[in-house]
Design a protein around this motif. Structure first.
Motif, mmCIF file in Angstrom:
data_model
loop_
_atom_site.group_PDB
_atom_site.id
_atom_site.type_symbol
_atom_site.label_atom_id
_atom_site.label_comp_id
_atom_site.label_asym_id
_atom_site.label_seq_id
_atom_site.Cartn_x
_atom_site.Cartn_y
_atom_site.Cartn_z
ATOM 1 N N LYS A 10 0.823 -1.216 -0.040
ATOM 2 C CA LYS A 10 -0.334 -0.071 -0.041
ATOM 3 C C LYS A 10 0.867 1.155 0.030
ATOM 4 O O LYS A 10 1.752 1.473 0.888
ATOM 5 N N GLN A 11 0.482 2.009 -1.056
ATOM 6 C CA GLN A 11 1.584 3.296 -1.216
ATOM 7 C C GLN A 11 0.427 4.363 -1.469
ATOM 8 O O GLN A 11 -0.494 4.332 -2.321
ATOM 9 N N VAL A 12 0.680 5.546 -0.591
ATOM 10 C CA VAL A 12 -0.245 6.975 -0.818
ATOM 11 C C VAL A 12 0.789 7.858 -1.140
ATOM 12 O O VAL A 12 1.531 8.410 -0.423
ATOM 13 N N GLY A 13 0.669 8.270 -2.378
ATOM 14 C CA GLY A 13 1.653 9.375 -2.737
ATOM 15 C C GLY A 13 3.267 8.772 -2.764
ATOM 16 O O GLY A 13 3.511 7.600 -2.890
ATOM 17 N N PRO A 14 4.005 9.346 -2.073
ATOM 18 C CA PRO A 14 5.490 8.897 -1.996
ATOM 19 C C PRO A 14 5.445 8.029 -0.820
ATOM 20 O O PRO A 14 6.578 7.350 -0.617
ATOM 21 N N PRO A 20 5.634 -4.990 0.189
ATOM 22 C CA PRO A 20 5.141 -6.092 -0.138
ATOM 23 C C PRO A 20 5.123 -7.232 0.816
ATOM 24 O O PRO A 20 5.939 -7.463 1.276
ATOM 25 N N ILE A 21 4.087 -7.612 0.867
ATOM 26 C CA ILE A 21 3.821 -8.937 2.086
ATOM 27 C C ILE A 21 2.936 -10.175 1.513
ATOM 28 O O ILE A 21 2.085 -9.777 0.522
ATOM 29 N N ASP A 22 3.632 -11.412 1.837
ATOM 30 C CA ASP A 22 3.080 -12.617 1.381
ATOM 31 C C ASP A 22 2.592 -13.036 2.842
ATOM 32 O O ASP A 22 3.491 -13.445 3.640
ATOM 33 N N LEU A 23 1.368 -13.304 2.707
ATOM 34 C CA LEU A 23 0.855 -14.146 4.123
ATOM 35 C C LEU A 23 -0.448 -14.775 4.067
ATOM 36 O O LEU A 23 -1.217 -14.282 3.297
ATOM 37 N N ARG A 24 -0.080 -16.327 4.363
ATOM 38 C CA ARG A 24 -1.348 -16.992 4.361
ATOM 39 C C ARG A 24 -1.656 -17.473 5.908
ATOM 40 O O ARG A 24 -1.004 -17.812 6.588
ATOM 41 N N LEU A 25 -2.819 -16.864 6.246
ATOM 42 C CA LEU A 25 -3.405 -16.904 7.739
ATOM 43 C C LEU A 25 -3.693 -18.297 7.787
ATOM 44 O O LEU A 25 -4.474 -18.989 7.043
ATOM 45 N N GLN A 26 -3.435 -18.790 9.262
ATOM 46 C CA GLN A 26 -3.877 -20.011 9.508
ATOM 47 C C GLN A 26 -5.467 -20.112 9.640
ATOM 48 O O GLN A 26 -6.110 -19.273 10.465
ATOM 49 N N PRO A 27 -6.196 -20.919 8.986
ATOM 50 C CA PRO A 27 -7.570 -20.729 8.823
ATOM 51 C C PRO A 27 -8.228 -21.344 10.371
ATOM 52 O O PRO A 27 -7.696 -22.051 11.087
ATOM 53 N N ALA A 39 3.233 0.550 12.721
ATOM 54 C CA ALA A 39 3.815 -0.452 12.216
ATOM 55 C C ALA A 39 3.111 -0.961 10.913
ATOM 56 O O ALA A 39 3.678 -1.721 9.970
ATOM 57 N N GLY A 40 2.208 -0.764 10.638
ATOM 58 C CA GLY A 40 1.103 -1.151 9.451
ATOM 59 C C GLY A 40 0.128 -2.015 9.870
ATOM 60 O O GLY A 40 -0.436 -2.580 8.976
ATOM 61 N N LYS A 41 -0.189 -2.277 10.989
ATOM 62 C CA LYS A 41 -1.257 -3.371 11.559
ATOM 63 C C LYS A 41 -2.488 -2.773 10.891
ATOM 64 O O LYS A 41 -3.270 -3.636 10.320
ATOM 65 N N THR A 42 -2.986 -1.517 11.281
ATOM 66 C CA THR A 42 -4.137 -1.184 10.718
ATOM 67 C C THR A 42 -4.333 -1.096 9.253
ATOM 68 O O THR A 42 -5.470 -1.647 8.620
ATOM 69 N N SER A 43 -3.313 -0.750 8.763
ATOM 70 C CA SER A 43 -3.310 -0.630 7.181
ATOM 71 C C SER A 43 -3.686 -2.018 6.494
ATOM 72 O O SER A 43 -4.524 -2.260 5.601
ATOM 73 N N LEU A 44 -2.908 -3.056 7.128
ATOM 74 C CA LEU A 44 -2.994 -4.435 6.625
ATOM 75 C C LEU A 44 -4.517 -4.790 7.124
ATOM 76 O O LEU A 44 -5.099 -5.575 6.070
ATOM 77 N N MET A 45 -5.075 -4.614 8.031
ATOM 78 C CA MET A 45 -6.280 -5.169 8.353
ATOM 79 C C MET A 45 -7.482 -4.565 7.493
ATOM 80 O O MET A 45 -8.250 -5.165 7.304
ATOM 81 N N ARG A 46 -7.217 -3.163 7.033
ATOM 82 C CA ARG A 46 -8.206 -2.650 6.257
ATOM 83 C C ARG A 46 -8.090 -3.265 4.769
ATOM 84 O O ARG A 46 -9.183 -3.421 4.205
ATOM 85 N N LEU A 47 -6.872 -3.886 4.512
ATOM 86 C CA LEU A 47 -7.031 -4.584 3.230
ATOM 87 C C LEU A 47 -7.723 -5.771 3.244
ATOM 88 O O LEU A 47 -8.234 -6.437 2.122
ATOM 89 N N PRO A 54 -5.450 -2.747 -2.081
ATOM 90 C CA PRO A 54 -4.079 -2.621 -2.346
ATOM 91 C C PRO A 54 -3.171 -1.977 -3.525
ATOM 92 O O PRO A 54 -4.032 -2.023 -4.645
ATOM 93 N N SER A 55 -2.198 -1.425 -3.491
ATOM 94 C CA SER A 55 -1.613 -0.580 -4.628
ATOM 95 C C SER A 55 -1.134 -1.897 -5.614
ATOM 96 O O SER A 55 -1.280 -1.486 -6.856
ATOM 97 N N HIS A 56 -0.827 -2.977 -5.160
ATOM 98 C CA HIS A 56 -0.535 -3.997 -5.736
ATOM 99 C C HIS A 56 -0.647 -5.359 -4.962
ATOM 100 O O HIS A 56 -0.766 -5.283 -3.919
ATOM 101 N N GLY A 57 -0.819 -6.456 -5.908
ATOM 102 C CA GLY A 57 -0.776 -7.795 -5.177
ATOM 103 C C GLY A 57 -2.372 -8.107 -5.093
ATOM 104 O O GLY A 57 -3.203 -7.552 -5.702
#
Length: 359
Positions: A10-14, A20-27, A39-47, A54-57
């Motif tokens: 996730k990129q907003v402007g600069p 880039p994150i690869d993550l497979r959650l344990q079901p 740290a990016g926790k909330t940004s990741l949860m919003r995705l 996401p900007s990519h992926g």
């Protein structure tokens, strides 16, 4: 539910909010997102929720690409740090609202579930009140109860206990562990507190500055942090980090004793860092312990532990001592350490040696 993230960022402007994150959650298990503020926790949860794209992926759910699918078209429940409740509904009706929308339950069954959740979250005396009549902590628990009542296959909790007092946080953590134990939902729980991650168990993803540093079973990540960055994030108080070097007899602390720790031939870098968690220090020695004499700079009693800051020849260290210890400022104290409880990191900060029995 099986949720996978494939090279999402996730990129907003600069500004990079997430790299880039690869993550497979344990079901159907609990995953804790652990990291400091920003740290990016909330940004990741919003995705994960579909609140942001996401900007990519790709975001994959049960093998289906849901990237860009909005949250209203996903079966997700989320609780934020800042509670959100329906102001014109009573507490009981707030909790019951997802049960009514789901359908298939009569009024008596809904009332039973509402009562059970309210009791577990300690809000049953307030069921007939409006949210505005409650304290902030009580309103947060109403939001949690409503999210739990939804029974969504993906439940996202963004530091849900942060606004509660210490005693209530401890009680609710225990209740949440019991509520999640059924394994009916994939739960993602964000926190800044290593202790909370350990109490919730399950799996932990350690994040720092928008990067995913390590993911795995919580006990494994705690006992064998992949790097200094992970160790810092998963230690409270912070892990003591001491400069050292490799010698013929093991690992030499700069200005201090030798730790008889064997390193692999390809890991014998001249510049090393020894990590010691605060509870590993003691004030009573045992055979084989290393001694670190020093002066007390600060002693803090917190609950049943004493946190002591000591100036030693190897630098300032923090010891977490069980029980109440009265230590005068400036007094001399000797800390003892079992070398087998030390971590060793290379010049790049990567783990070389973990405490005995944790490899």
């Amino acid at each position: 539910m099986e949720l996978s993230l494939e090279r999402v960022d996730k990129q907003v402007g600069p500004a990079h909010h997430l790299y880039p994150i690869d993550l497979r959650l344990q079901p159907n298990a609990v995953t804790v997102l652990l990291g400091a503020t920003q740290a990016g926790k909330t940004s990741l949860m919003r995705l994960m929720a579909g609140l942001d794209t996401p900007s990519h992926g790709k975001v994959m759910v049960d093998g289906r690409d849901v990237t860009g699918v909005p949250v209203r078209d996903r079966n997700v429940a989320m609780v934020y740090q800042q509670f959100i409740n329906y102001p014109s509904m009573t507490v009981a009706d707030n909790i019951a609202s997802p049960l009514k929308l789901r359908g298939g339950l009569d009024r008596a069954a809904i009332d039973r579930q509402v009562q059970a959740l309210a009791e577990r979250l300690h809000i049953d005396p307030f069921l007939q009140r409006l949210p505005a009549e409650l304290s902030g902590g009580q309103q947060q628990r109403v939001a949690m109860a409503r999210a739990l009542a939804k029974g969504a296959p993906l439940l996202l909790l963004d530091e849900p206990l942060v606004n509660l007092d210490y005693k209530l946080r401890e009680e609710l953590r225990e209740e949440l562990v019991a509520l999640f134990a059924g394994g009916e939902s994939t739960v993602v729980y964000a926190t800044t507190e290593p202790t909370e991650a350990l109490l919730l168990g399950g799996y932990t993803a350690v994040m720092d500055a928008g990067e995913l540093l390590q993911y795995g079973p919580t006990s494994e990540v705690f006992h064998r942090p992949r790097s200094i960055r992970v160790a810092r994030a998963f230690s409270d108080p912070p892990m003591n980090l001491l400069p050292a070097s490799h010698t013929a007899g093991g690992v030499q602390l700069a200005g201090g004793p030798l730790l008889p720790l064997a390193l692999a031939d390809d890991a014998r870098a001249s510049s090393l860092t020894v990590g010691v968690r605060a509870p590993a220090f003691r004030v009573t020695g045992r055979p084989g312990d290393l001694a670190l004499p020093g002066q007390v700079e600060l002693a803090e009693i917190s609950g049943s532990d004493t946190f002591v800051h000591v100036a030693t020849a190897v630098g300032e260290v923090v010891a977490q001592l069980t029980g109440v210890h009265v230590l005068d400022l400036g007094s001399t104290v000797t800390l003892y350490l079992d070398p087998a409880q030390a971590y060793v990191f290379d010049a790049a900060g990567d783990l070389l040696v973990a405490p005995a029995g944790r490899n």
